[in-house]
Design an enzyme around this catalytic site. Structure first.
Site, short mmCIF file in Angstrom:
data_model
loop_
_atom_site.label_atom_id
_atom_site.label_comp_id
_atom_site.label_asym_id
_atom_site.label_seq_id
_atom_site.Cartn_x
_atom_site.Cartn_y
_atom_site.Cartn_z
N SER A 56 0.83 -1.20 0.00
CA SER A 56 0.00 0.00 0.00
C SER A 56 0.87 1.26 0.00
CB SER A 56 -0.93 0.01 1.22
OG SER A 56 -0.19 0.24 2.40
N THR A 91 -8.65 5.42 -1.74
CA THR A 91 -9.98 4.85 -1.93
C THR A 91 -10.97 5.39 -0.92
OG1 THR A 91 -9.03 2.81 -2.83
CG2 THR A 91 -11.30 2.70 -2.01
N LYS A 140 -0.08 -0.80 16.03
CA LYS A 140 -1.43 -1.17 16.47
C LYS A 140 -1.92 -2.44 15.80
CE LYS A 140 -3.82 1.80 13.09
NZ LYS A 140 -4.42 0.68 12.31
N ASP A 141 -1.30 -2.86 14.69
CA ASP A 141 -1.71 -4.07 13.98
C ASP A 141 -1.09 -5.33 14.57
OD1 ASP A 141 -3.14 -2.45 12.29
OD2 ASP A 141 -1.67 -2.50 10.67
#
Length: 312
Positions: free
Chosen positions: A13, A156, A81-82
């Site tokens: 990404s 997006t 945080k993931d």
């Protein structure tokens, strides 16, 4: 003779590439070796299902960790945080660089604030945490808006607003800052409205536990205050109800501190809004305090638990 390049594993990404590029540049300066970005596609990137249905944010981490274990990359960069709170023995978080702004932000049509959104407004977010807190905020303030689950990268998600499909989307301030789109933010959400995820805004640089040389080099990027703050945030059990209605959200302290391996059942989880004494489960760690202008770590521990609020 040019030294062999270090291989940095990253998601594909735009945001992941931007934050990994920043880490790669810093590592190259510290080690004097070139750093090559190795793009890895995770299941979370290709699946269009809601995150809660495919295992939460941990799905973004699994493929990078597998590449580390196979020796395809030397180290990897995650959004902290993931990362699940349980750390595999064969891997180590060698560095947590200085943290970005941990708050959540909103991008809306017509540059409206959250409180100015019209009745029936549709707010998009990919986070069950944000969705629960926004719904709790709407109920407690008599507002009428709908939260809509969405997926996709930053472009997006913002596109849903610019195309008119949604009235607003909620994103992390840190991500927008890293890709240079912070000027599009229309409202910074107070932690009294939406409490950030534990560790939000921080990055984790992970490598294998047996790579002592690289661990020592990456330690140069480690920020002790950031590490202490996010450790405190991630060490206590999350509330069992929406955080916007939880006493933590009404306290000047963002998360109560806790031990590195013990759960806390202290003032915050007792359900008493007036409780201000926080559990100091050993070992004590610094905690994150919000001032008027910025977040800062306070390197002293809070008072010990009272009789009614003790660690378990």
């Amino acid at each position: 003779m040019t030294e062999k390049a270090l291989r940095l594993g990253t998601r594909r990404s735009k945001l992941a590439m931007a934050q990994s590029g920043q880490v790669a540049e810093a590592v190259s300066q510290v080690t004097g070796r070139p750093v090559e970005l190795v793009e890895i596609t995770t299941y979370g990137d290709v699946s269009r299902e809601h995150l809660a249905q495919i295992g939460g944010t941990g799905v973004f981490v699994a493929a990078l960790r597998e590449a580390l274990a196979r020796g395809e990359v030397d180290f990897a960069v995650h959004s902290l945080k993931d990362i699940p709170t349980t750390q595999p023995d064969e891997l180590v978080v060698a560095a947590i660089p200085v943290r970005e702004d941990p708050r959540d932000v909103m991008i809306t049509r017509d540059a409206l604030k959250l409180t100015d959104l019209p009745r029936g407004a549709r707010i998009g977010t990919g986070s069950p945490r944000r969705m629960a807190q926004l719904n709790a905020y709407a109920r407690s303030h008599g507002m009428d808006f709908e939260t809509v689950p969405i997926r996709g990268n930053i472009d997006t998600r913002i596109g849903y607003v610019t195309k008119g499909d949604l009235d607003a989307v909620v994103l992390a301030a840190a991500g927008l800052n890293r890709v240079g789109r912070s000027d599009e933010v229309t409202d910074f959400l107070s932690v009294d409205t939406v409490l950030p995820a534990p560790g939000q805004g921080a990055l984790a640089v992970e490598t294998t536990a047996d790579n002592a040389e690289l661990i020592a080099a990456l330690a140069e990027l480690d920020d002790l205050f950031t590490r202490a703050a996010v450790t405190a945030e991630r060490s206590c059990s999350p509330p069992s109800r929406p955080a916007a209605a939880h006493p933590w959200a009404r306290s000047p302290i963002s998360w109560p501190t806790g031990g590195l391996s013990r759960k806390c059942a202290c003032a915050a989880s007792s359900g008493r809004p007036t409780a201000r004494r926080w559990c100091s489960c050993p070992p004590p760690v610094p905690y994150l305090r919000r001032t008027r202008r910025r977040w800062r770590s306070v390197a002293n521990s809070p008072p010990r638990c009272s009789r009614r609020a003790r660690p378990v």
